[in-house]
Design an enzyme around this catalytic site. Structure first.
Site, PDB file in Angstrom:
ATOM      1  N   GLN A 136       0.808  -1.219   0.000  1.00 26.12           N
ATOM      2  CA  GLN A 136       0.000   0.000   0.000  1.00 26.12           C
ATOM      3  C   GLN A 136       0.840   1.268   0.000  1.00 26.12           C
ATOM      4  OE1 GLN A 136      -2.649  -1.395   3.432  1.00 26.12           O
ATOM      5  NE2 GLN A 136      -4.077  -0.279   2.127  1.00 26.12           N
ATOM      6  N   CYS A 148     -10.815   0.131   3.319  1.00 26.27           N
ATOM      7  CA  CYS A 148      -9.400  -0.043   3.011  1.00 26.27           C
ATOM      8  C   CYS A 148      -8.832   1.303   2.593  1.00 26.27           C
ATOM      9  CB  CYS A 148      -9.253  -1.066   1.881  1.00 26.27           C
ATOM     10  SG  CYS A 148      -7.539  -1.337   1.389  1.00 26.27           S
ATOM     11  N   LEU A 149      -7.657   1.617   3.105  1.00 21.70           N
ATOM     12  CA  LEU A 149      -7.033   2.909   2.772  1.00 21.70           C
ATOM     13  C   LEU A 149      -6.720   3.002   1.280  1.00 21.70           C
ATOM     14  CD1 LEU A 149      -4.599   3.302   5.805  1.00 21.70           C
ATOM     15  CD2 LEU A 149      -6.862   4.333   5.477  1.00 21.70           C
ATOM     16  N   GLU A 190      -5.022  -7.617   6.140  1.00 19.77           N
ATOM     17  CA  GLU A 190      -3.656  -7.176   5.821  1.00 19.77           C
ATOM     18  C   GLU A 190      -2.845  -8.285   5.156  1.00 19.77           C
ATOM     19  OE1 GLU A 190      -3.128  -4.105   5.830  1.00 19.77           O
ATOM     20  OE2 GLU A 190      -4.958  -3.682   6.954  1.00 19.77           O
ATOM     21  N   HIS A 228      -3.612  -8.483   1.538  1.00 16.97           N
ATOM     22  CA  HIS A 228      -2.907  -7.472   0.736  1.00 16.97           C
ATOM     23  C   HIS A 228      -1.582  -8.028   0.211  1.00 16.97           C
ATOM     24  CE1 HIS A 228      -5.025  -3.674   0.711  1.00 16.97           C
ATOM     25  NE2 HIS A 228      -5.210  -3.679   2.010  1.00 16.97           N
TER      26      HIS A 228
HETATM   27 NI    NI Z   1      -6.601  -2.521   3.087  1.00 19.44          NI
END
Ligand code: NI
Length: 214
Positions: free
Chosen positions: A68, A121-122, A164, A167
Site C-alpha cells: 500500500q 481499506c485505505l 492485511e 494485501h
Molecule cells: Ni486494506
C-alpha cells in the site's frame, strides 16, 4: 537502468516527507509480495516500520501493508485502539489490538465459522462493504525481531490480520465482499448501517447473504 532493489526502494520512500498511499488500480496491490529474508538491513526495516505506523495513524486506519506504500514486501503493521461502544465491541468481538508488526504472515481457518461485517481499506477510499471472514485464524508470522509467531486470534483482530495478509497476496477486501453491501462512506445510510452491531438489517434491505450463524 537496472531495477531498484527493495532496499533502494525503501530508502527512496523514507527520503520523502510522507509515505505515498497506493490506491486500487495499481498493479503493486495485485501481485504477491516478496517474502522478507533480510533484504532490508535492520535499521532500515525499523525506520520503515515506524513510518508505516505513523502513516496508518494519520490516515487513520487499523492496518497498513507494505504494497500500500508501493513496496512489494511481505510486511504489515496493525493497531486498533479505537474507542468503540461496549455493545458494538461485544457484537463484533472488537477487542483492542495493540500495535504489532507482521512479517511473512499467513493464516488458516481456526474455528470453522465465518462472521460478516463492514470493512474499508485505505487503498479504496470512500467505500465500505461487508466481508465474511473466518471468526478465528491461526496466524503464523515473524515479528519485528525475527521471532516466530504461531498463535490463534479471534474477533476483530482476526479480521484485521486477514485483511492485511490478503494485501500481501494481491487480494483486496472487495474481492471477498458482498458487492451489494457497497456503501459510500459518510452518507446517512452508511452511518446508520455501520453503527449497527451486525450487518443483518443491511443484508435484508440491500439484498445480500450473510454466513449462517450458530
Ligand atoms: Ni486494506
Amino acid at each position: 537502468m537496472p531495477p531498484m532493489s527493495l532496499s533502494e526502494r525503501a530508502e527512496a520512500l523514507l527520503d520523502a516527507a510522507t509515505l505515498p498511499l497506493v490506491l486500487a488500480g495499481d498493479p503493486v496491490l495485485r501481485r504477491p509480495a516478496e517474502p522478507y529474508d533480510g533484504q532490508l538491513p535492520d535499521a532500515l526495516l525499523n525506520r520503515l516500520i515506524e513510518r508505516m505506523r505513523a502513516t496508518m495513524h494519520a490516515a487513520p486506519g487499523v492496518g497498513l501493508a507494505a504494497p500500500q506504500i508501493g513496496l512489494p514486501l511481505r510486511l504489515a503493521v496493525i493497531e486498533d485502539e479505537w474507542d468503540v461502544p461496549a455493545e458494538l465491541r461485544r457484537a463484533r468481538g472488537r477487542a483492542p489490538q495493540p500495535f504489532r508488526v507482521l512479517i511473512n504472515p499467513s493464516y488458516d481457518d481456526a474455528g470453522g465459522r465465518r462472521v460478516a461485517f463492514y470493512e474499508g481499506c485505505l487503498s479504496v477510499p470512500g467505500y465500505q462493504a461487508v466481508v465474511a471472514r473466518h471468526e478465528r485464524v491461526r496466524l503464523r508470522a515473524l515479528d519485528e525481531r525475527g521471532r516466530a509467531v504461531d498463535e490463534e486470534i479471534g474477533g476483530w483482530p482476526a479480521r484485521i490480520v486477514q485483511h492485511e495478509t490478503d494485501h500481501l497476496d494481491g487480494t483486496l477486501y472487495l474481492d471477498r465482499a458482498e458487492l451489494r453491501s457497497l456503501a459510500s462512506v459518510g452518507t446517512p445510510a452508511q452511518k446508520e448501517r455501520w453503527n449497527q452491531p451486525t450487518p443483518r438489517l443491511a443484508a435484508q434491505e440491500l439484498g445480500f447473504d450473510l454466513p449462517p450463524s450458530d
